[in-house]
Motif scaffolding. Structure first.
Motif, PDB file in Angstrom:
ATOM      1  N   ALA A  52      -5.557  -0.545  -4.962  1.00  0.00           N
ATOM      2  CA  ALA A  52      -4.669  -1.538  -4.346  1.00  0.00           C
ATOM      3  C   ALA A  52      -4.903  -2.848  -5.087  1.00  0.00           C
ATOM      4  O   ALA A  52      -6.027  -3.362  -5.116  1.00  0.00           O
ATOM      5  CB  ALA A  52      -4.986  -1.684  -2.863  1.00  0.00           C
ATOM      6  N   PRO A  93     -10.787   4.921  -3.889  1.00  0.00           N
ATOM      7  CA  PRO A  93      -9.743   3.909  -4.105  1.00  0.00           C
ATOM      8  C   PRO A  93     -10.282   2.504  -3.880  1.00  0.00           C
ATOM      9  O   PRO A  93     -10.878   2.213  -2.837  1.00  0.00           O
ATOM     10  CB  PRO A  93      -8.681   4.277  -3.064  1.00  0.00           C
ATOM     11  CG  PRO A  93      -8.893   5.724  -2.787  1.00  0.00           C
ATOM     12  CD  PRO A  93     -10.372   5.947  -2.912  1.00  0.00           C
ATOM     13  N   MET A 152      -0.848   3.068 -14.791  1.00  0.00           N
ATOM     14  CA  MET A 152      -2.245   3.231 -14.375  1.00  0.00           C
ATOM     15  C   MET A 152      -3.066   3.965 -15.439  1.00  0.00           C
ATOM     16  O   MET A 152      -3.837   4.870 -15.146  1.00  0.00           O
ATOM     17  CB  MET A 152      -2.324   3.974 -13.032  1.00  0.00           C
ATOM     18  CG  MET A 152      -1.873   3.143 -11.856  1.00  0.00           C
ATOM     19  SD  MET A 152      -3.077   1.889 -11.381  1.00  0.00           S
ATOM     20  CE  MET A 152      -2.027   0.448 -11.179  1.00  0.00           C
ATOM     21  N   HIS A 177      -8.214   7.169  -8.913  1.00  0.00           N
ATOM     22  CA  HIS A 177      -7.577   6.814  -7.647  1.00  0.00           C
ATOM     23  C   HIS A 177      -6.809   5.525  -7.892  1.00  0.00           C
ATOM     24  O   HIS A 177      -7.345   4.572  -8.446  1.00  0.00           O
ATOM     25  CB  HIS A 177      -8.614   6.598  -6.538  1.00  0.00           C
ATOM     26  CG  HIS A 177      -9.564   7.745  -6.365  1.00  0.00           C
ATOM     27  ND1 HIS A 177      -9.227   8.883  -5.678  1.00  0.00           N
ATOM     28  CD2 HIS A 177     -10.839   7.912  -6.799  1.00  0.00           C
ATOM     29  CE1 HIS A 177     -10.258   9.711  -5.679  1.00  0.00           C
ATOM     30  NE2 HIS A 177     -11.245   9.150  -6.360  1.00  0.00           N
ATOM     31  N   ARG A 178      -5.544   5.495  -7.473  1.00  0.00           N
ATOM     32  CA  ARG A 178      -4.731   4.300  -7.706  1.00  0.00           C
ATOM     33  C   ARG A 178      -5.275   3.141  -6.870  1.00  0.00           C
ATOM     34  O   ARG A 178      -5.298   3.217  -5.635  1.00  0.00           O
ATOM     35  CB  ARG A 178      -3.280   4.578  -7.330  1.00  0.00           C
ATOM     36  CG  ARG A 178      -2.313   3.515  -7.847  1.00  0.00           C
ATOM     37  CD  ARG A 178      -0.871   3.867  -7.528  1.00  0.00           C
ATOM     38  NE  ARG A 178       0.038   2.952  -8.155  1.00  0.00           N
ATOM     39  CZ  ARG A 178       0.679   3.160  -9.286  1.00  0.00           C
ATOM     40  NH1 ARG A 178       0.518   4.318  -9.910  1.00  0.00           N
ATOM     41  NH2 ARG A 178       1.491   2.261  -9.804  1.00  0.00           N
ATOM     42  N   GLU A 208       2.571   1.587  -3.335  1.00  0.00           N
ATOM     43  CA  GLU A 208       1.592   1.678  -4.422  1.00  0.00           C
ATOM     44  C   GLU A 208       1.968   0.727  -5.560  1.00  0.00           C
ATOM     45  O   GLU A 208       1.913   1.077  -6.742  1.00  0.00           O
ATOM     46  CB  GLU A 208       1.462   3.117  -4.933  1.00  0.00           C
ATOM     47  CG  GLU A 208       0.904   4.071  -3.899  1.00  0.00           C
ATOM     48  CD  GLU A 208       0.645   5.462  -4.456  1.00  0.00           C
ATOM     49  OE1 GLU A 208       1.416   5.887  -5.355  1.00  0.00           O
ATOM     50  OE2 GLU A 208      -0.316   6.111  -4.022  1.00  0.00           O
ATOM     51  N   ARG A 209       2.343  -0.488  -5.163  1.00  0.00           N
ATOM     52  CA  ARG A 209       2.661  -1.530  -6.131  1.00  0.00           C
ATOM     53  C   ARG A 209       1.727  -2.723  -5.927  1.00  0.00           C
ATOM     54  O   ARG A 209       1.221  -2.941  -4.823  1.00  0.00           O
ATOM     55  CB  ARG A 209       4.117  -1.986  -5.983  1.00  0.00           C
ATOM     56  CG  ARG A 209       5.138  -0.959  -6.453  1.00  0.00           C
ATOM     57  CD  ARG A 209       6.526  -1.555  -6.514  1.00  0.00           C
ATOM     58  NE  ARG A 209       7.511  -0.610  -7.023  1.00  0.00           N
ATOM     59  CZ  ARG A 209       7.743  -0.384  -8.310  1.00  0.00           C
ATOM     60  NH1 ARG A 209       7.051  -1.044  -9.222  1.00  0.00           N
ATOM     61  NH2 ARG A 209       8.660   0.483  -8.678  1.00  0.00           N
ATOM     62  N   LEU A 212       0.830  -1.211   0.000  1.00  0.00           N
ATOM     63  CA  LEU A 212       0.000   0.000   0.000  1.00  0.00           C
ATOM     64  C   LEU A 212       0.862   1.257   0.000  1.00  0.00           C
ATOM     65  O   LEU A 212       0.571   2.221  -0.703  1.00  0.00           O
ATOM     66  CB  LEU A 212      -0.925  -0.003   1.218  1.00  0.00           C
ATOM     67  CG  LEU A 212      -2.044  -1.060   1.225  1.00  0.00           C
ATOM     68  CD1 LEU A 212      -2.774  -1.049   2.560  1.00  0.00           C
ATOM     69  CD2 LEU A 212      -3.028  -0.815   0.091  1.00  0.00           C
TER      70      LEU A 212
END
Length: 280
Positions: free
Chosen positions: A153, A109, A135, A150-151, A26-27, A23
């Motif tokens: 998870a 997200p 993304m 929003h990126r 961000e991967r 988290l």
């Protein structure tokens, strides 16, 4: 927010650390482990714990990476054009969004599960490199660039059926879920079967781990199979003594069909019983 497990999912310290590390970085989080160790349920519980929407992409042997982005239904458009349907003028009516597109445009997200990625063709992970890295992706039929609002998870599971490409692995945070030890397994059982008798649980755990330790076993029973077995033992009111008394079958436990899932393993235990009785 940090993931610390839930009331229905027992997460070890190293698993919680892996989730939170992914988290922060961000991967995508790549999860491997024996079948039945809770890889798929992890995404469900992470979404519930963090209060995020969950999107799921269950990969099959015939799955293509493009299906995770979108699919264009040219056949439906041709049929509608023959019927004179006015919708054919807008090609967007025939674009079906995939789970990755839905995750990118979610109002908050999201958590995206890409389940059993190793079932697909070896090129499947490579075809997602740009989309997972940047993304974003381009919809050629409409000329639209889709970018993540929003990126999300992303949690990816693998059963190690195929080796994943190095370029794909480089973009992930990796964690292997080790099979639970006896103490952790007792906590898992307590979550799923809170009313089970302690003596029955202890004897069942002893028999379960003894079965897993038998050399030559083709398929070791998993956590989910232990939970099913315990449910049956409690429903049939099997006494704890039946799980350890040699006269009642210590090598082939009662209701063993919940634990042993192929004839090779059943025959193995039958031979062990025969040899034990012969030696006695």
């Amino acid at each position: 927010m940090r993931f610390t497990g839930t009331d229905s999912y027992v997460a070890t310290e190293d698993l919680m650390m892996a989730v939170n590390a992914a988290l922060v970085l961000e991967r995508p989080l790549l999860i491997k482990g024996e079948p039945g160790t809770g890889k798929t349920m992890l995404a469900v519980e992470v979404a519930r714990a963090l209060g995020r929407p969950l999107l799921q992409w269950h990969v099959k042997s015939t799955s293509k990476a493009q299906q995770g982005l979108y699919e264009y239904d040219a056949v439906a458009r041709l049929r509608d054009s023959q019927l004179g349907d006015a919708r054919v003028k807008d090609i967007a009516h025939y674009i079906k969004r995939g789970p990755l597109w839905e995750a990118f445009e979610a109002p908050a997200p999201a958590v995206l599960l890409i389940d059993e990625i190793d079932k697909a063709d070896i090129e499947f992970p490579n075809d997602l490199l740009r989309e997972l890295d940047r993304m974003e992706f381009f919809v050629y039929e409409t000329g639209q660039m889709v970018r993540a609002q929003h990126r999300p998870a992303i949690i990816i599971t693998s059963n190690n059926e195929k080796e994943l490409p190095d370029a794909f692995l480089r973009r992930c945070f990796f964690h292997y879920i080790r099979f639970p030890d006896r103490e952790t397994m007792a906590r898992i059982v307590a979550v799923h079967h809170p009313a089970i008798k302690q003596r029955l649980m202890q004897q069942a755990l002893h028999a379960f781990f003894a079965i897993r330790d038998v050399p030559g076993l083709k398929k070791k029973p998993s956590t989910s199979e232990l939970l099913d077995w315990l449910k049956l033992l409690a429903a049939e009111d099997i006494p704890p003594e039946a799980l350890h008394n040699p006269d009642k079958g210590s090598f082939i436990p009662p209701l063993h069909g919940a634990l042993l899932k192929n004839e090779q393993d059943v025959h193995l235990f039958e031979r062990l019983v025969f040899l034990s009785r012969r030696d006695a």
